[in-house]
Design a protein around this motif. Structure first.
Motif, PDB file in Angstrom:
ATOM      1  N   ASP A  30       0.952  -1.134   0.094  1.00 19.42           N
ATOM      2  CA  ASP A  30      -0.066  -0.010  -0.083  1.00 19.42           C
ATOM      3  C   ASP A  30       0.827   1.548   0.087  1.00 19.42           C
ATOM      4  O   ASP A  30       0.382   2.378  -0.230  1.00 19.42           O
ATOM      5  N   GLY A  31       2.186   1.270   0.203  1.00 17.13           N
ATOM      6  CA  GLY A  31       3.048   2.270   0.152  1.00 17.13           C
ATOM      7  C   GLY A  31       2.969   3.112   1.094  1.00 17.13           C
ATOM      8  O   GLY A  31       3.738   4.270   1.125  1.00 17.13           O
ATOM      9  N   TYR A  32       2.475   2.913   2.521  1.00 17.85           N
ATOM     10  CA  TYR A  32       2.406   3.561   3.529  1.00 17.85           C
ATOM     11  C   TYR A  32       3.451   3.413   4.567  1.00 17.85           C
ATOM     12  O   TYR A  32       3.945   2.129   4.398  1.00 17.85           O
ATOM     13  N   SER A  33       3.816   4.332   5.285  1.00 15.82           N
ATOM     14  CA  SER A  33       4.963   4.075   6.571  1.00 15.82           C
ATOM     15  C   SER A  33       4.087   3.458   7.495  1.00 15.82           C
ATOM     16  O   SER A  33       3.066   3.865   8.152  1.00 15.82           O
ATOM     17  N   TYR A  34       4.954   2.559   8.252  1.00 21.15           N
ATOM     18  CA  TYR A  34       4.453   1.926   9.455  1.00 21.15           C
ATOM     19  C   TYR A  34       4.540   3.017  10.656  1.00 21.15           C
ATOM     20  O   TYR A  34       5.705   3.944  10.374  1.00 21.15           O
ATOM     21  N   GLU A  35       3.602   3.205  11.626  1.00 25.96           N
ATOM     22  CA  GLU A  35       3.684   4.097  12.639  1.00 25.96           C
ATOM     23  C   GLU A  35       4.967   3.966  13.449  1.00 25.96           C
ATOM     24  O   GLU A  35       5.486   4.946  14.031  1.00 25.96           O
ATOM     25  N   SER A  36       5.317   2.754  13.738  1.00 25.83           N
ATOM     26  CA  SER A  36       6.624   2.378  14.736  1.00 25.83           C
ATOM     27  C   SER A  36       7.226   1.086  14.225  1.00 25.83           C
ATOM     28  O   SER A  36       6.344   0.293  13.606  1.00 25.83           O
ATOM     29  N   ARG A  50      -1.155   7.434  11.911  1.00 27.50           N
ATOM     30  CA  ARG A  50      -1.365   8.715  11.810  1.00 27.50           C
ATOM     31  C   ARG A  50      -1.068   9.615  10.491  1.00 27.50           C
ATOM     32  O   ARG A  50      -0.085   9.328   9.961  1.00 27.50           O
ATOM     33  N   LEU A  51      -1.625  10.609  10.232  1.00 26.25           N
ATOM     34  CA  LEU A  51      -1.453  11.509   8.877  1.00 26.25           C
ATOM     35  C   LEU A  51      -0.225  12.068   9.283  1.00 26.25           C
ATOM     36  O   LEU A  51       0.783  12.170   8.119  1.00 26.25           O
ATOM     37  N   LEU A  52       0.151  12.530  10.685  1.00 25.13           N
ATOM     38  CA  LEU A  52       1.361  13.111  11.004  1.00 25.13           C
ATOM     39  C   LEU A  52       2.689  12.110  10.487  1.00 25.13           C
ATOM     40  O   LEU A  52       3.525  12.775   9.881  1.00 25.13           O
ATOM     41  N   THR A  53       2.506  10.752  10.653  1.00 27.37           N
ATOM     42  CA  THR A  53       3.772   9.955  10.520  1.00 27.37           C
ATOM     43  C   THR A  53       3.885   9.838   9.002  1.00 27.37           C
ATOM     44  O   THR A  53       5.022   9.908   8.680  1.00 27.37           O
ATOM     45  N   GLN A  54       3.012   9.771   8.386  1.00 24.60           N
ATOM     46  CA  GLN A  54       3.076   9.625   6.840  1.00 24.60           C
ATOM     47  C   GLN A  54       3.842  10.946   6.226  1.00 24.60           C
ATOM     48  O   GLN A  54       4.599  10.843   5.320  1.00 24.60           O
ATOM     49  N   CYS A  55       3.203  11.917   6.930  1.00 15.37           N
ATOM     50  CA  CYS A  55       3.907  13.409   6.068  1.00 15.37           C
ATOM     51  C   CYS A  55       5.358  13.409   6.538  1.00 15.37           C
ATOM     52  O   CYS A  55       6.186  13.838   5.931  1.00 15.37           O
ATOM     53  N   ARG A  56       5.654  13.201   7.736  1.00 15.01           N
ATOM     54  CA  ARG A  56       7.052  13.077   8.215  1.00 15.01           C
ATOM     55  C   ARG A  56       7.992  12.289   7.399  1.00 15.01           C
ATOM     56  O   ARG A  56       9.093  12.625   6.988  1.00 15.01           O
ATOM     57  N   GLN A  57       7.518  10.863   7.119  1.00 20.17           N
ATOM     58  CA  GLN A  57       8.302  10.214   6.171  1.00 20.17           C
ATOM     59  C   GLN A  57       8.326  10.641   4.754  1.00 20.17           C
ATOM     60  O   GLN A  57       9.446  10.422   4.143  1.00 20.17           O
ATOM     61  N   LEU A  58       7.301  11.202   4.360  1.00 21.74           N
ATOM     62  CA  LEU A  58       7.371  11.736   2.904  1.00 21.74           C
ATOM     63  C   LEU A  58       8.175  12.819   2.813  1.00 21.74           C
ATOM     64  O   LEU A  58       9.046  13.184   1.848  1.00 21.74           O
ATOM     65  N   TYR A  59       8.289  13.664   3.890  1.00 18.64           N
ATOM     66  CA  TYR A  59       9.273  14.958   3.922  1.00 18.64           C
ATOM     67  C   TYR A  59      10.675  14.481   3.884  1.00 18.64           C
ATOM     68  O   TYR A  59      11.511  14.699   3.344  1.00 18.64           O
ATOM     69  N   THR A  60      10.892  13.400   4.801  1.00 17.46           N
ATOM     70  CA  THR A  60      12.295  12.984   4.977  1.00 17.46           C
ATOM     71  C   THR A  60      12.756  12.471   3.776  1.00 17.46           C
ATOM     72  O   THR A  60      13.840  12.717   3.425  1.00 17.46           O
ATOM     73  N   TYR A 351      12.389   1.339  24.484  1.00 17.42           N
ATOM     74  CA  TYR A 351      11.570   1.907  23.781  1.00 17.42           C
ATOM     75  C   TYR A 351      11.587   1.727  22.299  1.00 17.42           C
ATOM     76  O   TYR A 351      12.769   1.674  21.461  1.00 17.42           O
ATOM     77  N   PRO A 352      10.598   1.517  21.367  1.00 12.73           N
ATOM     78  CA  PRO A 352      10.640   1.199  19.930  1.00 12.73           C
ATOM     79  C   PRO A 352      11.073   2.437  19.298  1.00 12.73           C
ATOM     80  O   PRO A 352      11.336   3.528  19.966  1.00 12.73           O
ATOM     81  N   LEU A 353      11.067   2.444  18.038  1.00 11.01           N
ATOM     82  CA  LEU A 353      11.688   3.254  16.979  1.00 11.01           C
ATOM     83  C   LEU A 353      10.231   4.110  16.364  1.00 11.01           C
ATOM     84  O   LEU A 353       9.760   3.740  15.316  1.00 11.01           O
ATOM     85  N   PRO A 354       9.962   5.446  16.774  1.00  8.88           N
ATOM     86  CA  PRO A 354       8.780   5.927  16.170  1.00  8.88           C
ATOM     87  C   PRO A 354       8.885   6.397  14.978  1.00  8.88           C
ATOM     88  O   PRO A 354      10.059   6.788  14.452  1.00  8.88           O
ATOM     89  N   GLY A 355       7.920   6.403  14.125  1.00  5.22           N
ATOM     90  CA  GLY A 355       7.872   6.756  12.633  1.00  5.22           C
ATOM     91  C   GLY A 355       8.110   8.302  12.623  1.00  5.22           C
ATOM     92  O   GLY A 355       8.450   8.852  11.419  1.00  5.22           O
TER      93      GLY A 355
END
Length: 382
Positions: A30-36, A50-60, A351-355
């Motif tokens: 589906d092309g999306y980033s996992y949250e964590s 979250r939308l936030l996580t997807q956008c941060r990955q798209l930005y990065t 602690y895990p790795l946040p997206g």
């Protein structure tokens, strides 16, 4: 010393962290980033996407593709953009989150997340020249103005609006970041006006002149919240320092660079721990630490702030060297992983790795690399 530390940090970021997130953190179907992610690079399901996580990955990854030609990353950009626009833009506005099965979870429109729509779509457009990004950016801007703007200044936290909610400086800081990116991409005066409004709000409302601190939590009329208004985050002081200098390139004004320098003084005097790292939180009135744990993002914001502050080159190099060495010793792990939190004594928390965190790590390190290339003879691989 600095250039040697940067070479290893650059390898950690591009060859390990981003490569592993690209391989394991992006859903192949589906092309999306996992949250964590777990530390073995398996998906850590947390019950929301979250939308936030997807956008941060798209930005990065969009920004990374501007720095380094990586076709294997670039092919992931449009599927991620398409996932964002098809799953989160509903009834002409952005929703907050999905369930793990990608059904709708939270339909609020969140000002903090909308800031990252502006940031990520700006950088996505720079790589792809996909005009849809510009259309969505303008829709996002108009939605903020038409539905989330407050009469007392700034924006409400979320839509539908609750006028009684505690108001925060943090979404406004990231909206400034998003609008700076949007203006730099489009040269659109609408975004320049938004930048000016947010800068004025910072000086008039967020900055507490008596204590020379940037406050976080407010009542509806922008008075300091009586319960939480004393809580101050040094990391946000550093983040504003960098942003104020970025905005000053668009709207030059010594009032805002003076503000940046005062925020720098407060945060460096009271936010840096004696044993290294940056406290999560201090008391804005007493300047004493409230939360002595050390999340990773404040130290990356400190790196950014050092690169723009008008201090001598030797002091810059000394601060950057010490900071990166601390990060390499305590935060950066093998195989592109990192410690998200440190205890007061610098031992890591489990602690895990946040997206959302790779955005901070990426921008902090790449700003130092850019400064070192321009000022310290750094010869990287790009």
């Amino acid at each position: 010393m600095l250039n040697s530390a940067l070479l290893s940090s650059q390898s950690f970021l591009f060859d390990e962290l981003l490569n592993n997130w690209s391989c394991y953190g992006i859903n192949k179907d589906d092309g999306y980033s996992y949250e964590s992610m777990n530390h073995d690079w398996t998906n850590n399901s947390v019950g929301r996407v979250r939308l936030l996580t997807q956008c941060r990955q798209l930005y990065t990854f969009s920004h990374a593709c501007q720095i380094k030609n990586m076709p294997e990353w670039q092919v992931k950009l449009t599927p991620l953009f398409d996932f964002i626009t098809s799953h989160y833009f509903i009834d002409e506005r952005w929703i907050f989150s999905l369930h793990d099965d990608l059904s709708i979870k939270d339909t609020q429109s969140d000002a903090y997340a909308l800031a990252f729509v502006l940031l990520s779509f700006s950088h996505y457009y720079r790589v792809t020249k996909d005009d849809r990004a510009l259309i969505f950016m303008k829709k996002t801007h108009l939605f903020l103005l038409d539905n989330m703007r407050a009469l007392s200044g700034g924006f409400y936290e979320s839509y539908p609006v609750d006028t009684s909610q505690i108001r925060r400086q943090n979404p406004h800081m990231h909206l400034l970041e998003g609008y700076v990116a949007a203006f730099n991409t489009t040269n659109d005066d609408d975004y320049k006006e938004a930048i000016q409004s947010l800068l004025s709000l910072a000086l008039e409302r967020f900055y507490h002149k008596e204590t020379k601190t940037l406050r976080e939590f407010f009542s509806a009329d922008w008075s300091i919240d009586p319960q939480t208004g004393n809580q101050v985050e040094p990391g946000h002081h550093f983040e504003w320092v960098w942003l104020l200098y970025q905005a000053n390139k668009i709207i030059p004004n010594s009032d805002y660079t003076d503000l940046a320098q005062q925020l720098w003084l407060t945060a460096t005097r009271h936010g840096l721990a004696n044993n290294g790292g940056i406290y999560n939180q201090i008391d804005g009135d007493t300047k004493h630490p409230l939360d002595k744990e050390k999340r990773i993002w404040p130290i990356t914001e400190y790196l950014k702030a050092v690169t723009v502050m008008p201090i001598g080159k030797e002091e810059k190099i000394d601060r950057l060297e010490k900071c990166i060495n601390f990060a390499q010793q305590h935060y950066f792990l093998t195989n592109g992983r990192w410690n998200e939190y440190l205890n007061e004594d610098n031992t890591p928390k489990n602690y895990p790795l946040p997206g959302t965190s790779s955005y901070h790590i990426f921008l902090g390190l790449t700003e130092v690399i850019a400064w070192a290339k321009a000022n310290n003879g750094f010869l990287g691989s790009f």
